[in-house]
Design an enzyme around this catalytic site. Structure first.
Site, PDB file in Angstrom:
ATOM      1  N   ARG A 108       0.699  -1.111   0.138  1.00 46.71           N
ATOM      2  CA  ARG A 108       0.013  -0.037   0.043  1.00 46.71           C
ATOM      3  C   ARG A 108       0.979   1.237  -0.051  1.00 46.71           C
ATOM      4  NH1 ARG A 108      -4.991   2.340   3.279  1.00 46.71           N
ATOM      5  NH2 ARG A 108      -6.058   0.776   2.196  1.00 46.71           N
ATOM      6  N   HIS A 135      -7.641   0.862  -6.489  1.00 44.34           N
ATOM      7  CA  HIS A 135      -7.883   0.169  -5.274  1.00 44.34           C
ATOM      8  C   HIS A 135      -8.360  -1.127  -5.436  1.00 44.34           C
ATOM      9  CE1 HIS A 135      -8.106  -0.511  -1.015  1.00 44.34           C
ATOM     10  NE2 HIS A 135      -8.844   0.611  -0.688  1.00 44.34           N
ATOM     11  N   GLN A 138     -10.147  -3.569  -2.974  1.00 48.88           N
ATOM     12  CA  GLN A 138     -11.539  -2.875  -2.248  1.00 48.88           C
ATOM     13  C   GLN A 138     -12.663  -3.387  -3.282  1.00 48.88           C
ATOM     14  OE1 GLN A 138     -11.891  -0.434   0.419  1.00 48.88           O
ATOM     15  NE2 GLN A 138     -14.101  -1.085   0.177  1.00 48.88           N
ATOM     16  N   ASP A 231     -16.667   8.503  -1.115  1.00 51.96           N
ATOM     17  CA  ASP A 231     -15.609   8.116  -0.396  1.00 51.96           C
ATOM     18  C   ASP A 231     -15.223   9.763   0.128  1.00 51.96           C
ATOM     19  OD1 ASP A 231     -13.154   7.328   0.133  1.00 51.96           O
ATOM     20  OD2 ASP A 231     -12.360   6.966  -1.695  1.00 51.96           O
ATOM     21  N   CYS A 272     -16.157   3.058   1.316  1.00 54.02           N
ATOM     22  CA  CYS A 272     -14.893   2.160   1.527  1.00 54.02           C
ATOM     23  C   CYS A 272     -14.346   2.512   2.999  1.00 54.02           C
ATOM     24  CB  CYS A 272     -14.139   2.339   0.596  1.00 54.02           C
ATOM     25  SG  CYS A 272     -13.272   3.995   0.102  1.00 54.02           S
ATOM     26  N   ARG A 317     -13.702  -7.260   3.014  1.00 49.52           N
ATOM     27  CA  ARG A 317     -12.394  -7.046   2.620  1.00 49.52           C
ATOM     28  C   ARG A 317     -11.618  -8.278   3.213  1.00 49.52           C
ATOM     29  NH1 ARG A 317     -10.240  -2.161   2.322  1.00 49.52           N
ATOM     30  NH2 ARG A 317      -8.720  -3.314   0.748  1.00 49.52           N
TER      31      ARG A 317
END
Ligand code: CP
Length: 337
Positions: A108, A135, A138, A231, A272, A317
């Site tokens: 990440r 992402h 996700q 988001d 998310c 996730r």
């Protein structure tokens, strides 16, 4: 199907076909059931997984850690201050070292090039835990959540309201287009997705039949939506843009009035996370003091409403990251699901 994944990295959605992405969603659902029934699924027994985090994380770090342990692997967390990546040692050299010690690497960070270089030079599967561009882990969790709610994906409509140029917007645009899900990006003109990403999504949409709409008109953008997704308005590393983003995005805040504009009783809300839905955090307090608002991209009312699915997404996730790691780094028989 599983053999097509073996040894591959998971760096961006565009690297996978519709059938492959759908398989990952379905296999995630299967693994979720196995965990719920206490059925062992140690597809990575005895393996070692490196977790490289340049940026902070709650869900992604926790999901990779628990997923690795459930799969029988050892996860080793390596934060930005723990290793020399990019400071005293090149990405290439670090990748070559880790490739000789670990069976898979999660990264990440900021740069998509770094995660791609890690994959090129390590020789082991590398998983993108978020970069500035994409992402992808996700997305498997998100489309699993949508599938759990509606039973299928094809023909549904997602309205993403907020910053149209961040990694989640990019990923939703391209993944929806691949999977045949209609995607509306509802955002001010100044924050619309890059033309190259819209073009990429349009090419996939031609194949899948998905309809793409990029608009600054909230009424038009959310009408008929099955999913309203938002988001954070300011992504990690952009904190100096708070004031500007609040001014640009306040009309796109997900509140009860916006949810009603979908004219869909079955609509769900997704995020998310983390979310700025109150002033109970340092960031929230700072925004309240400096800009006079206690809620940003979503109101507390919607966040706690019957529409809300963000904690299902968060749980998913775990199951989706587990599926991605198992099929790319595992070497045991994985059943057809
Ligand atoms: N959604 C997400 O990536 O969460 P974290 O930043 O907590 O990992």
């Amino acid at each position: 199907m599983t053999s097509v994944f073996k040894g591959r990295s998971f760096l961006a959605e565009k690297d996978f076909t519709k059938e492959e992405l759908q398989y990952l969603i379905d296999f995630s659902q299967h693994l979720k059931g196995m965990k719920a029934n206490n059925q062992p699924h140690r597809y990575l027994d005895g393996k070692n997984i490196a977790l490289l985090f340049e940026k902070n994380s709650t869900r992604t770090r926790a999901a990779f850690t628990v997923a690795a342990v459930d799969l029988g692997a050892h996860p080793e967390f390596l934060g930005a201050n723990d290793i020399q990546l990019g400071t005293k040692e090149s990405v290439e050299d670090t990748a070559k070292v880790f490739g000789r010690m670990f069976d898979g690497i999660e990264f990440r960070g900021f740069s998509q090039q770094v995660v791609e270089d890690l994959a090129n030079y390590s020789g082991v599967p590398v998983w993108n835990g978020l970069t500035d561009e994409w992402h992808p882990t996700q997305m498997i969790a998100d489309f699993l959540t949508i599938q759990e709610n509606f039973g299928e994906l094809t023909g549904l409509t997602i309205a993403y309201c907020g910053d149209g140029r961040n990694n989640v917007a990019n990923s939703l645009l391209v993944t929806s287009a691949i999977l045949g899900v209609n995607i509306h990006v509802v955002t001010p003109k100044a924050l619309q997705p890059e033309a190259t990403i819209i073009a990429q999504a349009q090419a996939y949409a031609k194949e899948s039949g998905a309809k793409i709409l990029v608009t600054d008109d909230v009424d038009q953008g959310v009408l008929g939506a099955d999913v309203v997704y938002t988001d954070v308005w300011v992504s990690m590393g952009e904190e100096e843009k708070f004031q500007e983003r609040i001014e640009q995005l306040l009309p796109y805040q997900v509140n009860q009035s916006l949810m009603k504009k979908t004219q869909n009783d079955q609509v769900i809300f997704m995020h998310c996370l983390p979310a700025f839905h109150d002033d109970q955090t340092t960031y929230g307090k700072k925004a309240a003091q400096a800009y006079g608002i206690s809620e940003m991209e979503v109101t507390d009312e919607v966040f706690r409403s019957k529409y809300a699915r963000q904690f299902d997404q968060a749980e998913n996730r775990l199951h989706s990251i587990k599926a991605i790691m198992a099929v790319t780094a595992g070497d045991l028989f994985i059943p057809k699901v």
